[in-house]
Design a protein around this motif. Structure first.
Motif, short mmCIF file in Angstrom:
data_model
loop_
_atom_site.label_atom_id
_atom_site.label_comp_id
_atom_site.label_asym_id
_atom_site.label_seq_id
_atom_site.Cartn_x
_atom_site.Cartn_y
_atom_site.Cartn_z
N LEU A 183 37.95 44.85 40.81
CA LEU A 183 37.58 45.65 41.97
C LEU A 183 37.44 47.11 41.61
CD1 LEU A 183 39.89 44.00 44.66
CD2 LEU A 183 37.40 43.79 44.49
N LYS A 184 38.27 47.60 40.71
CA LYS A 184 38.20 49.01 40.31
C LYS A 184 36.99 49.31 39.44
CE LYS A 184 43.17 49.71 40.78
NZ LYS A 184 44.45 50.05 40.11
N PHE A 185 36.36 48.28 38.90
CA PHE A 185 35.11 48.45 38.16
C PHE A 185 33.88 48.30 39.06
CE2 PHE A 185 37.41 46.92 34.15
CZ PHE A 185 37.48 48.20 33.61
N GLY A 186 34.08 47.86 40.31
CA GLY A 186 32.95 47.61 41.19
C GLY A 186 32.41 46.20 41.08
N ILE A 187 33.19 45.30 40.48
CA ILE A 187 32.80 43.90 40.37
C ILE A 187 33.13 43.20 41.68
CG2 ILE A 187 33.21 41.72 39.17
CD1 ILE A 187 33.95 43.41 36.68
N THR A 188 32.15 42.51 42.26
CA THR A 188 32.38 41.78 43.50
C THR A 188 32.21 40.28 43.34
OG1 THR A 188 30.07 42.16 44.14
CG2 THR A 188 31.71 43.74 44.94
N SER A 189 31.56 39.83 42.26
CA SER A 189 31.35 38.40 41.99
C SER A 189 31.68 38.11 40.54
CB SER A 189 29.91 37.98 42.27
OG SER A 189 29.58 38.03 43.63
N GLN A 190 32.27 36.95 40.31
CA GLN A 190 32.50 36.48 38.95
C GLN A 190 32.06 35.03 38.84
OE1 GLN A 190 36.76 37.34 38.45
NE2 GLN A 190 36.22 38.96 37.00
N GLN A 191 31.35 34.73 37.77
CA GLN A 191 30.96 33.37 37.44
C GLN A 191 31.87 32.92 36.30
OE1 GLN A 191 26.63 32.78 37.37
NE2 GLN A 191 26.39 34.81 38.30
N VAL A 192 32.82 32.08 36.63
CA VAL A 192 33.96 31.81 35.76
C VAL A 192 33.86 30.43 35.13
CG1 VAL A 192 36.47 31.53 35.69
CG2 VAL A 192 35.46 33.34 37.10
N MET A 193 34.16 30.41 33.81
CA MET A 193 34.26 29.17 33.06
C MET A 193 35.70 29.06 32.59
SD MET A 193 30.97 30.44 30.98
CE MET A 193 29.53 30.98 31.91
N ALA A 194 36.46 28.16 33.21
CA ALA A 194 37.89 28.06 32.91
C ALA A 194 38.19 26.72 32.27
CB ALA A 194 38.70 28.23 34.19
N MET A 195 39.04 26.74 31.23
CA MET A 195 39.39 25.52 30.53
C MET A 195 40.59 24.85 31.20
SD MET A 195 38.68 26.38 26.55
CE MET A 195 37.01 26.71 25.97
N MET A 196 40.35 24.42 32.44
CA MET A 196 41.34 23.66 33.18
C MET A 196 40.60 22.86 34.24
SD MET A 196 43.20 26.36 35.80
CE MET A 196 43.56 27.63 34.58
N PRO A 197 41.23 21.85 34.81
CA PRO A 197 40.54 21.07 35.85
C PRO A 197 40.06 21.99 36.98
CG PRO A 197 42.55 19.96 35.17
CD PRO A 197 42.57 21.30 34.49
N PRO A 198 38.81 21.83 37.42
CA PRO A 198 38.29 22.70 38.47
C PRO A 198 39.14 22.74 39.73
CG PRO A 198 36.51 21.45 37.47
CD PRO A 198 37.78 20.90 36.90
N SER A 199 39.69 21.60 40.13
CA SER A 199 40.50 21.57 41.35
C SER A 199 41.74 22.45 41.20
CB SER A 199 40.91 20.14 41.69
OG SER A 199 41.62 19.56 40.61
N ARG A 200 42.33 22.48 40.00
CA ARG A 200 43.51 23.33 39.79
C ARG A 200 43.12 24.79 39.83
NH1 ARG A 200 46.88 25.24 34.89
NH2 ARG A 200 48.83 25.81 35.92
N PHE A 201 41.99 25.14 39.20
CA PHE A 201 41.60 26.55 39.19
C PHE A 201 41.32 27.04 40.60
CE2 PHE A 201 38.99 30.27 38.78
CZ PHE A 201 39.58 30.95 37.72
N VAL A 202 40.62 26.24 41.39
CA VAL A 202 40.33 26.64 42.77
C VAL A 202 41.63 26.87 43.54
CG1 VAL A 202 39.42 25.82 44.99
CG2 VAL A 202 38.06 25.57 42.90
N SER A 203 42.60 25.98 43.37
CA SER A 203 43.88 26.14 44.05
C SER A 203 44.59 27.41 43.62
CB SER A 203 44.76 24.92 43.77
OG SER A 203 46.06 25.10 44.31
N LEU A 204 44.59 27.69 42.32
CA LEU A 204 45.24 28.90 41.81
C LEU A 204 44.56 30.16 42.35
CD1 LEU A 204 45.73 27.75 38.12
CD2 LEU A 204 47.57 28.13 39.78
N TRP A 205 43.23 30.14 42.36
CA TRP A 205 42.46 31.29 42.87
C TRP A 205 42.80 31.55 44.34
CZ3 TRP A 205 38.91 34.41 40.22
CH2 TRP A 205 38.12 35.27 41.01
N GLN A 206 42.86 30.48 45.12
CA GLN A 206 43.21 30.62 46.53
C GLN A 206 44.61 31.18 46.70
OE1 GLN A 206 42.42 26.49 47.43
NE2 GLN A 206 40.63 27.00 48.68
#
Length: 527
Positions: A227-250
């Motif tokens: 946020l301090k850089f002015g980034i509002t969107s990220q396209q993320v490639m994470a080496m974990m199950p997608p369902s877990r990453f979504v839960s962690l992000w939330q």
């Protein structure tokens, strides 16, 4: 009756036209060819409703409208980082080394300061100097640290060296095949401690994951920094199950927009893609979408892993494809069969050629243009391959910080502006230092690449905004300051588009005000 209805209709219209926030007295770079510059914009219900001069836009204000005087500051669409890897690493003592490419003496000194007793992990990031040294192997690491597990990660992310204690702890079997990866061997054919490509990622995937609390803390730090850089969107490639990453992000309550891209790490080639059932917006979280599937098809030229048609002068070898040409075709058929977007790590020109050949076998160019296949990096996409890539609608997502490494014959021929000249869409992502202004400096300087391939500041900013939006099928909603677009906005601490700001000062740019969905997500006390 008509006299009664008219006032009610006017009241409803005035309520519908209510404006939540107006930014005025600014210097807007809109990214909109029809209206390239303005001084003010109005926001209502998460969308931009007006862009123009102060007098015109301020007419949209009412008693409930918040007004912010920008005092002449530069305003841009929110930065969209098109290539991000997130995820915590397991607990270890991280060795602080004097440079990204430390010498053997420097690593030995750092290891020598650590107690040899105990079983706590030791880890470090190393560069080409150590990773490419055949004399630096598992035996050399064992001599330095025979007891505690040591794991050395190549700064490119495309290789790992372990000692015997780490090999035992991680249960690494150098005879066990892993799709897309292989094990290093010494001159006698013995395991030299190196894990290449998918062998290292599979090794991580089967370990107990870091605690949720550690992952959430890392995501919170990422959001605050972004946020301090002015980034509002990220396209993320994470080496974990997608369902877990979504839960962690939330759970991290990250306010940024997230596009989560699947990054399969299969045990066997052809295993079902984890998270394939997830597609599109996540219920209850409108800023989170899951789409795209990424495969890593070769290494990088730093460790001579990118597959090239002309042998590397340093090794006489051609690098290596992680998957065969037929396997690449199978991977692509699976992705498009799900009507998903393919994202491919493609570094070498031999890799680019193999992908284009596979695309030609699967479908005609007009069909591929609908899928917007992405080359992540695309360093080897040049010469005879450019026209083929353009015809098939390939998008290149480039990472300017990669050009900051020491001169390399392969990197020296890489393209940035050449993609634009060839009619190939260009987006930018970090894949390293997250500071977009550092990456824009690299893109406009190209210290070790061909200077004629540098971008202008405006071209680089467009690639980081509208280009990244196009790379995720979001160009009709994001990346532009225009009526109807999402109100994702950054107000900068300095005018990064003004040549009066020296190139070397660009990395010091920050956002004083970052707005997402019309809501202030970060505000510097200076504004």
């Amino acid at each position: 009756m008509r006299l009664l209805l008219a006032p009610l209709l006017l009241l409803a219209m005035s309520q519908a036209a209510a404006t939540d926030l107006i930014l005025y007295n600014g210097k807007l770079w809109t990214g909109d060819a029809a209206n390239p510059s303005a001084t003010a914009l109005a926001i209502e219900d998460g969308r931009i409703t007006a862009v123009g001069d102060d007098a015109t836009v301020l007419k949209h204000a009412d008693a409930g409208t918040e007004r912010i005087d920008l005092k002449g500051r530069r305003v841009i669409p929110g930065i969209n980082d098109a290539h991000v890897h997130l995820g915590a690493w397991w607990n270890s003592t991280y060795l602080e080394l004097p440079s990204p490419d430390p010498s053997r003496v420097e690593l030995e000194a750092a290891l020598g300061k650590q107690p040899k007793a105990g079983d706590g992990w030791l880890s470090a990031s190393i560069g080409a100097q150590l990773f490419n040294d055949p004399g630096f192997s598992i035996a050399a690491l064992d001599a330095l640290q025979p007891t505690r597990p040591v794991i050395l990660m190549a700064m490119t992310g495309h290789g790992t060296i372990v000692n015997s204690a780490a090999q035992r702890r991680l249960k690494i079997d150098p005879t066990a095949p892993v799709p897309g990866g292989w094990y290093g061997k010494d001159t006698e054919g013995h395991f030299d401690g190196r894990l290449y490509e998918y062998t290292q990622w599979r090794m991580r995937a089967v370990q107990p994951p870091p605690a949720d609390a550690d992952e959430i803390a890392a995501l919170e730090r990422n959001a605050a920094e972004s946020l301090k850089f002015g980034i509002t969107s990220q396209q993320v490639m994470a080496m974990m199950p997608p369902s877990r990453f979504v839960s962690l992000w939330q759970r991290a309550k990250a306010p940024l927009r997230l596009r989560l891209i699947r990054l399969p790490i299969p045990a066997t080639f052809g295993d079902p893609v984890e998270g394939a059932e997830l597609q599109g917006e996540v219920s209850g979280s409108p800023r989170i979408r899951v789409s795209g599937t990424k495969w890593i098809l070769d290494g990088t030229p730093i460790e001579f892993g990118a597959a090239v048609r002309t042998p590397y002068a340093e090794t006489g070898a051609n690098g290596r494809l992680n998957f065969t040409r037929d396997e690449i075709e199978r991977l692509l058929r699976e992705i498009v069969g799900r009507d998903d977007q393919p994202l491919l790590h493609v570094s070498g020109d031999a890799t680019a050629e193999a992908v284009l050949d596979a695309m030609a076998e699967i479908a005609p160019a007009e069909e591929w243009r609908k899928h917007r296949l992405r080359f992540e990096h695309g360093d080897g996409l040049r010469g005879d391959l450019l026209e083929r890539a353009r015809e098939y609608g390939v998008i290149v997502v480039q990472n300017p910080s990669h050009f900051a490494f020491a001169p390399n014959a392969f990197i020296a021929g890489s393209l940035l502006s050449g993609f634009l000249e060839a009619g190939i869409p260009l987006a930018l992502g970090s894949d390293g230092p997250p500071n977009p202004w550092l990456n824009i400096m690299f893109a406009t300087q190209l210290p070790f690449a061909a200077p004629e391939q540098a971008l202008t500041r405006e071209q680089a900013l467009r690639a980081y905004t509208a280009g990244s939006a196009y790379a995720e099928f979001e160009e009709d909603r994001k990346g532009t300051l225009a009526a109807g677009y999402l109100a994702d906005i950054a107000v900068l601490s300095q005018d990064a588009l003004d040549d009066a700001v020296p190139a070397q000062a660009l990395p010091g740019t920050s956002s004083l005000l970052t707005i997402i969905d019309g809501t202030i997500a970060w505000r510097d006390p200076a504004l």
